[in-house]
Motif scaffolding. Sequence first.
Motif, short mmCIF file in Angstrom:
data_model
loop_
_atom_site.label_atom_id
_atom_site.label_comp_id
_atom_site.label_asym_id
_atom_site.label_seq_id
_atom_site.Cartn_x
_atom_site.Cartn_y
_atom_site.Cartn_z
N PHE A 126 0.95 -1.22 -0.06
CA PHE A 126 0.02 -0.14 -0.10
C PHE A 126 0.79 1.22 0.00
O PHE A 126 1.84 1.33 0.87
N PRO A 127 0.74 2.22 -0.85
CA PRO A 127 -0.10 2.35 -2.15
C PRO A 127 0.45 1.52 -3.24
O PRO A 127 1.47 1.97 -3.63
N SER A 128 -0.37 0.61 -3.86
CA SER A 128 0.50 -0.15 -5.08
C SER A 128 1.00 0.86 -6.05
O SER A 128 0.20 1.58 -6.70
N LYS A 129 2.22 0.45 -6.51
CA LYS A 129 2.61 0.82 -7.82
C LYS A 129 2.32 -0.05 -8.95
O LYS A 129 2.35 0.35 -10.02
N ILE A 130 2.09 -1.28 -8.75
CA ILE A 130 1.89 -2.45 -9.54
C ILE A 130 0.93 -3.45 -8.88
O ILE A 130 1.05 -3.70 -7.87
N PHE A 131 0.32 -4.05 -9.72
CA PHE A 131 -0.75 -5.23 -9.40
C PHE A 131 -0.09 -6.47 -9.83
O PHE A 131 0.28 -6.26 -11.28
N PRO A 132 0.25 -7.44 -9.22
CA PRO A 132 0.79 -8.77 -9.87
C PRO A 132 -0.21 -9.36 -11.08
O PRO A 132 0.32 -10.10 -12.14
N GLY A 133 -1.53 -8.98 -11.16
CA GLY A 133 -2.53 -9.51 -11.89
C GLY A 133 -2.41 -11.04 -12.03
O GLY A 133 -1.75 -11.69 -11.29
N ASP A 134 -3.31 -11.76 -12.88
CA ASP A 134 -3.46 -13.28 -12.64
C ASP A 134 -2.14 -13.94 -13.11
O ASP A 134 -1.87 -14.76 -12.37
N SER A 135 -1.18 -13.40 -13.75
CA SER A 135 0.07 -13.90 -14.22
C SER A 135 0.94 -13.95 -13.11
O SER A 135 1.42 -15.12 -12.79
N GLY A 136 0.84 -12.97 -12.25
CA GLY A 136 1.85 -13.06 -11.03
C GLY A 136 1.47 -13.87 -9.99
O GLY A 136 1.93 -14.51 -9.49
#
Lengths: 74, 329
Positions: free
Chosen positions: B206-216
């Motif tokens: 927090f606060p995110s600069k990137i999300f892992p997404g499904d791939s991550g």
Amino acid sequence: MSLPLFSFIFAMWVLIIIGGGLMVVFIGPLSFSGDLDPLINSGAKVLIAMILIFIWVLALLKIKNWIFRKIVNP
Amino acid sequence: MEQLIIPAIIAIAVAFFSVYGLTPFVIRALEKRNITVVDVNKKEKTMVARPGGLSIIVGMELSLIILYIFFPISEILAVILTTFFAFIVGIIDDKKTMGGWFKPLALAFCSAPILLLGAYDSNLAFPLFGTVQIPLLYMALVVFMIPIMGNTINSIDVLNGVASGFITIASFALSACLFIIQNYEVGIICLCLAFSSLAFYKYHKFPSKIFPGDSGAVTFGVVYGGIAIIGGVEVIAAIAILPAIINSFLFLSSVKKIVEHREIKNPVTHTDDWKLQSTSENHAPITLVRLLIAKKPLTEKQIGYEIFKLGIFSGILAIITAFMMGVNI
């Protein structure tokens, strides 16, 4: 700190250990008498294990409902 | 044991620093191409780069390849291949939202390298009571375990930093367990996972600069599942991620079918001061986050820390279980 959730995790842990014990002590060594095909023998054990898992999930559902009620209406 | 130390240090350093160094480049590349999503839990409209799976897979695969060069055993090769295939499945799901059944089915196929390379022991070990031999059933367990682990970690990826922080805690706990039962090689693989997720957490927190997404998230889950299988610590691994399993269990028991998580009704809403509160919508699923905020609204950061506390608790239970593995009653 959500005490009911910690209790839920602890209950799951206890159920896993008890379930594992039942698998190893009772279902693993189980052998049906007669000239039963080993595959049918294994199939019967799988069926018993599935019934146990079903009971395990039912127990968890009951605990979950109790915890959810406890959180909403303390 | 001594001959493992240098390869372990190199692999762990590569896992950590490749993710730590590569992620800022991935963030910039995604932002430049406008591959971002709205962070729904922020008051102001905030766009966050997604998916960050690329840096995670590079870090994991590089460290595993280094370990494979030092120890050319089929178990490491199986995890390398399974993880790579799972990442491809995750990337497809990131690019195009597939149906609820796509990911579990595709991930089930990803378990093929583990089965084909025979990188498993068909004895299922339980604490206190010993092992049970289930040769045929164990193969089915492998096919189920990979998609379950992938989806379980993916389903907990709901708030800033939760998925990477949670898998960091769980994999450090699992590493400790593997060292306790003296499975050192697999313990080192697990440390690579722990350090690569820790490096990603730096940008995901927090606060995110990137999300892992499904791939991550799927990559994290599948590596974790692969380690559990090749290390013969399936039960301990499941205990270490009990909060995530509870989340999936609560979700499935309330929705009663397998659906893509982006298709469901959001079980939380926001208060005026932008805390998260449980929705009054009857049809919204019950999740771990919803349970945590059922009593009173919490900030996104507070919820994350609550989930980490649950993760630490289940990690301690996993370590106790590892000690119990050596005891037979």
